[in-house]
Design an enzyme around this catalytic site. Structure first.
Site, mmCIF file in Angstrom:
data_model
loop_
_atom_site.group_PDB
_atom_site.id
_atom_site.type_symbol
_atom_site.label_atom_id
_atom_site.label_comp_id
_atom_site.label_asym_id
_atom_site.label_seq_id
_atom_site.Cartn_x
_atom_site.Cartn_y
_atom_site.Cartn_z
ATOM 1 N N HIS A 130 0.828 -1.216 0.000
ATOM 2 C CA HIS A 130 0.000 0.000 0.000
ATOM 3 C C HIS A 130 0.859 1.261 0.000
ATOM 4 O O HIS A 130 0.478 2.291 0.561
ATOM 5 C CB HIS A 130 -0.960 0.001 1.191
ATOM 6 C CG HIS A 130 -1.919 -1.145 1.199
ATOM 7 N ND1 HIS A 130 -3.080 -1.150 0.457
ATOM 8 C CD2 HIS A 130 -1.871 -2.344 1.840
ATOM 9 C CE1 HIS A 130 -3.718 -2.302 0.642
ATOM 10 N NE2 HIS A 130 -2.999 -3.040 1.475
ATOM 11 N N ASN A 202 -10.118 -3.484 1.881
ATOM 12 C CA ASN A 202 -9.737 -3.507 0.470
ATOM 13 C C ASN A 202 -10.962 -3.313 -0.399
ATOM 14 O O ASN A 202 -12.100 -3.313 0.083
ATOM 15 C CB ASN A 202 -9.072 -4.847 0.117
ATOM 16 C CG ASN A 202 -7.687 -5.002 0.727
ATOM 17 O OD1 ASN A 202 -6.991 -4.028 0.955
ATOM 18 N ND2 ASN A 202 -7.299 -6.235 0.999
ATOM 19 N N HIS A 394 -4.394 1.029 11.867
ATOM 20 C CA HIS A 394 -4.163 -0.188 12.646
ATOM 21 C C HIS A 394 -5.516 -0.833 12.921
ATOM 22 O O HIS A 394 -6.421 -0.183 13.464
ATOM 23 C CB HIS A 394 -3.453 0.162 13.954
ATOM 24 C CG HIS A 394 -3.216 -0.994 14.865
ATOM 25 N ND1 HIS A 394 -3.031 -2.287 14.421
ATOM 26 C CD2 HIS A 394 -3.135 -1.063 16.231
ATOM 27 C CE1 HIS A 394 -2.837 -3.083 15.453
ATOM 28 N NE2 HIS A 394 -2.902 -2.369 16.563
ATOM 29 N N TYR A 417 0.436 -4.227 11.898
ATOM 30 C CA TYR A 417 0.275 -2.798 11.643
ATOM 31 C C TYR A 417 1.033 -1.966 12.670
ATOM 32 O O TYR A 417 1.729 -1.007 12.331
ATOM 33 C CB TYR A 417 -1.211 -2.416 11.654
ATOM 34 C CG TYR A 417 -1.921 -2.765 10.374
ATOM 35 C CD1 TYR A 417 -2.283 -1.790 9.458
ATOM 36 C CD2 TYR A 417 -2.227 -4.087 10.061
ATOM 37 C CE1 TYR A 417 -2.934 -2.105 8.275
ATOM 38 C CE2 TYR A 417 -2.864 -4.422 8.883
ATOM 39 C CZ TYR A 417 -3.221 -3.425 7.994
ATOM 40 O OH TYR A 417 -3.850 -3.754 6.829
#
Length: 755
Positions: A130, A202, A394, A417
């Site tokens: 990402h 996503n 996160h 994360y």
């Protein structure tokens, strides 16, 4: 739709801020700053200009979540003069301090050292995945419809919560192109009164793997080959297909990625999914399992593969530009947040579907998506690095009313994360960066560390204590504490294994294939054929065909034919699942907000008609761009029409529809040595306009015009009698016909299926 033209409203705001009147041509997005510059360098000192009307930065909160009540400009650069980082004014920044004009540079040059040192450290490690993203500020308004299943305060009726949403590709680096075939991230940070909630998902509702322990493997396989660092930002290579054909749990996600979902038209026309099953908790403590969905108000729409390939060269920033321009134009993107809910049973299944398996969906026909709130993105960031690049999401940022489940992929994300931010953002205090600051009070007893900007007081950062009066105290559920749901863990042995239900890798991919329309199936066949043809190893192609045979024999046979290989038979029994119409992108109509309409005109065109079309398109929330032989204005001595694109720099992929305001003659630069798009025999019309029209027509876009345009359209292969071609004498009526066609995204009748 309001009668107020949103584009003109933006222009008027900008003009008010600068004390100037807007010109009639203001309102087209893309203006780099709030004020047009003079030709000569400004020399009169003045304070920094304000941001553009479409921009704002993070809220002015303290590192501990206190509202400072300050104007955002108070936290930006200040004063008319160039200074050092410590505020000392500078008289020169073009010349190093030297021993004489031709002498050596002196080590004592503090300004040179500060300027170069800071420049040398301007970059931070990009995200492993990402890395390439675009983002915007906005607001989320709860409907109150989730009250029966979740006590989360931001979901309550009428509650408005500031948000920051980041979209991204997965595989590419920060410098890669936007319109590659890839999964997209859809991450939203809610600055709620109960703390930060991050919904990190996503644009595809399933994932490649079922267990986070495989995440490094799938990303290593998808990234460029480690020896050559190619190919960038794509999956059309051996290592990716080697992995996904050996791990058939990846089949469902791979099929989604090979569908049109893998190349969205815009972030504004992209669905989002939370991927995992979460646990919701209501005010009485009752629990419900749920999946999160983002539904775009503009509908789901994708690019054709040829469009994506052209865009990657013509405008690799296509998606981020589209998002920023839409917001600047006042066509604020919107998504409804919806939830699918399921009983929280010990089995954690629904209609035979394992809810802890992140490679599975629950079809919407079995569990409808219930809208619970509306997201509106209404402001662009004022600084990409400070906001879009430094934002830290996160999945463990939760609020009361939303909890996690035992999904094994989610478990790994809960670790990953947080761990990632320590490297990227230089330590544990990343939450104090302005874009990450909570809007709820913070009293966390966490101290020191890199980049600590909160000035903590007290002498007892531990509890219980008496030296600080016992503060901070523990909260209970009745005072808003986040309390983990008490879930009974069954007695079991420690094993590295997965439940038997995780072994079904093909039933849902088959359902997805059967849910596609014929034209969407054709696109999937083409995508698999293209990607596998880029693989070098024959064995990987043959293995991929064996996977496809377990989805559908037609899919397998067509891809095999394209690869010049025999089609194998299935190794598993093919089921007959009920198709899910919700999985298809085709069949509904959507509003035209933010659609880009190209208007081709020259000095001899019907400019009154151009003005009419521009005004009506703006009023409908669309973005009209005038395309002419050269830049500047048309009719400079009358009512000038500003040109936004030229025959040389315009390509069809930028537009959702093309209109002709008459028959444009060839431009003065219409020859091959100047512009290769104009090469070829002389014609009555400019060859680049014919290319513009023929590409748009080939890609299923609405085209047309008014006046004597039939000959040009026919020369471009878009005769007026063909589907999706609108002509007439009334420019307003032509635009109306084009607008109706835009509601279906494309003229699908132009794509007969061969299977």
């Amino acid at each position: 739709m309001s009668d107020k033209n949103p584009l003109k409203a933006v222009a008027e705001k900008a003009a008010d801020a600068l004390g100037a009147a807007p010109s009639p041509e203001e309102g087209i997005p893309g203006k780099p700053g709030p004020q047009s510059p003079p030709v000569d360098e400004p020399t009169r000192p003045r304070d920094p200009l304000p941001p553009k009307p479409d921009q704002h930065g993070p809220a002015t909160m303290s590192p501990t979540g206190q509202d400072l009540g300050a104007d955002q400009a108070d936290l930006a650069q200040a004063g008319p003069y160039l200074t050092t980082a410590q505020g000392a004014r500078l008289y020169d920044t073009d010349h190093s301090l030297k021993a004489g004009e031709r002498g050596p540079v002196l080590l004592q040059d503090h300004h040179l050292r500060e300027k170069i040192t800071h420049f040398d450290h301007e970059r931070i490690p990009e995200r492993v995945v990402h890395a390439r993203g675009a983002a915007a500020h906005g607001v989320f308004r709860g409907y109150g419809t989730a009250a029966s299943v979740s006590k989360a305060a931001f979901l309550a009726e009428g509650v408005e919560t500031p948000v920051f949403t980041r979209f991204s590709t997965v595989l590419g680096s920060r410098g890669s192109a936007d319109t590659v075939r890839d999964t997209r991230g859809f991450a939203t940070k809610f600055y709620t009164e109960e703390g930060v909630f991050d919904l990190v998902g996503n644009n595809i509702p399933v994932f490649f793997i079922q267990d986070a322990i495989k995440f490094p493997d799938v990303i290593h396989a998808g990234k460029p080959h480690p020896d050559r660092e190619i190919p960038q930002a794509q999956s059309a290579h051996d290592t990716f297909w080697d992995f996904v054909t050996l791990h058939t749990e990846a089949t469902h996600h791979t099929l989604w990625n090979m569908s049109d979902r893998g190349i969205p038209r815009s972030y504004r026309t992209m669905e989002g999914f939370g991927v995992h099953t979460f646990r919701l908790v209501n005010a009485e403590g009752a629990t419900t399992l749920a999946k999160f969905h983002w539904k775009p108000r503009l509908g789901v729409h994708s690019l054709l593969w040829e469009e994506a390939q052209i865009i990657n060269g013509v405008d690799p920033d296509f998606h981020r530009r589209d998002l920023a321009d839409a917001i600047e134009a006042g066509a604020h993107p919107q998504w409804e947040l919806g939830i699918q809910t399921f009983p929280d049973t010990p089995e954690q299944t629904f209609e035979g579907i394992d809810l802890l398996d992140p490679t599975k969906i629950v079809p919407e026909e079995l569990a409808p998506v219930q809208p619970v709130g509306l997201l509106t993105l209404n402001a662009n960031p004022s600084n990409y690095f400070a906001e879009t690049e430094q934002v830290a999401f996160h999945v463990g940022h939760l609020v009361p009313g939303i909890d996690v489940t035992d999904d094994p992929l989610l478990a790994g994300r809960l670790f990953s994360y947080l761990d990632t931010q320590l490297t990227r953002l230089g330590g544990p205090n990343f939450g104090q960066l302005p874009i990450n600051r909570t809007h709820a009070p913070v009293n966390d007893m966490l101290r020191d560390g890199m980049h600590q900007t909160a000035v903590h007081r007290g002498v007892a950062p531990y509890r219980p204590n008496s030296l600080d009066g016992g503060c901070p105290f523990l909260a209970g559920a009745e005072t808003g504490a986040f309390v983990e749901t008490p879930v009974t863990v069954p007695e079991a042995s420690k094993v590295r294994a997965a439940p038997a239900s995780f072994a079904d890798h093909f039933s849902q991919p088959r359902q997805f294939w059967l849910s596609m329309t014929p034209v969407e199936q054709e696109h999937i066949i083409a995508a698999y054929t293209f990607e596998l043809s880029k693989c070098y190893e024959q064995a990987i192609k043959e293995r991929a065909l064996k996977v496809l045979a377990n989805i559908d024999p037609t899919l397998c046979a067509q891809v095999a034919a394209g690869l010049g290989l025999p089609a194998p038979g299935p190794t598993e029994q093919l089921g007959t699942p009920e198709p899910s119409p919700a999985l298809s992108q085709i069949g509904a109509t959507w509003p035209p907000d933010g659609r880009v309409v190209g208007i081709v005109a020259d000095a001899d065109a019907d400019l009154a008609g151009v003005r009419t079309v521009r005004e009506r398109a703006l009023g409908a929330g669309m973005v009209p761009l005038v395309i002419a032989p050269t830049g500047g204005v048309l009719d400079p001595d009358g009512d000038p029409v500003t040109v936004q694109r030229t025959f040389a720099n315009a390509r069809s992929v930028e537009f959702d529809a093309i209109l002709l305001a008459g028959t444009p003659a060839p431009g003065d630069d219409a020859y091959g040595a100047r512009d290769a798009k104009a090469a070829g025999p002389a014609r009555a019309s400019d060859p680049r306009v014919l290319l513009l029209l023929s590409e748009a027509f080939r890609h299923g876009k609405a085209v047309g015009g008014w006046g004597e345009v039939a000959g040009v359209l026919e020369a471009a292969g878009a005769a007026a009698t063909l589907p999706g071609v609108v002509t007439g004498d009334d420019p307003a009526a032509v635009l109306e016909g084009i607008t109706r066609l835009l509601g279906e995204h494309r003229v699908w009748d132009r794509f007969p299926a061969g299977i």
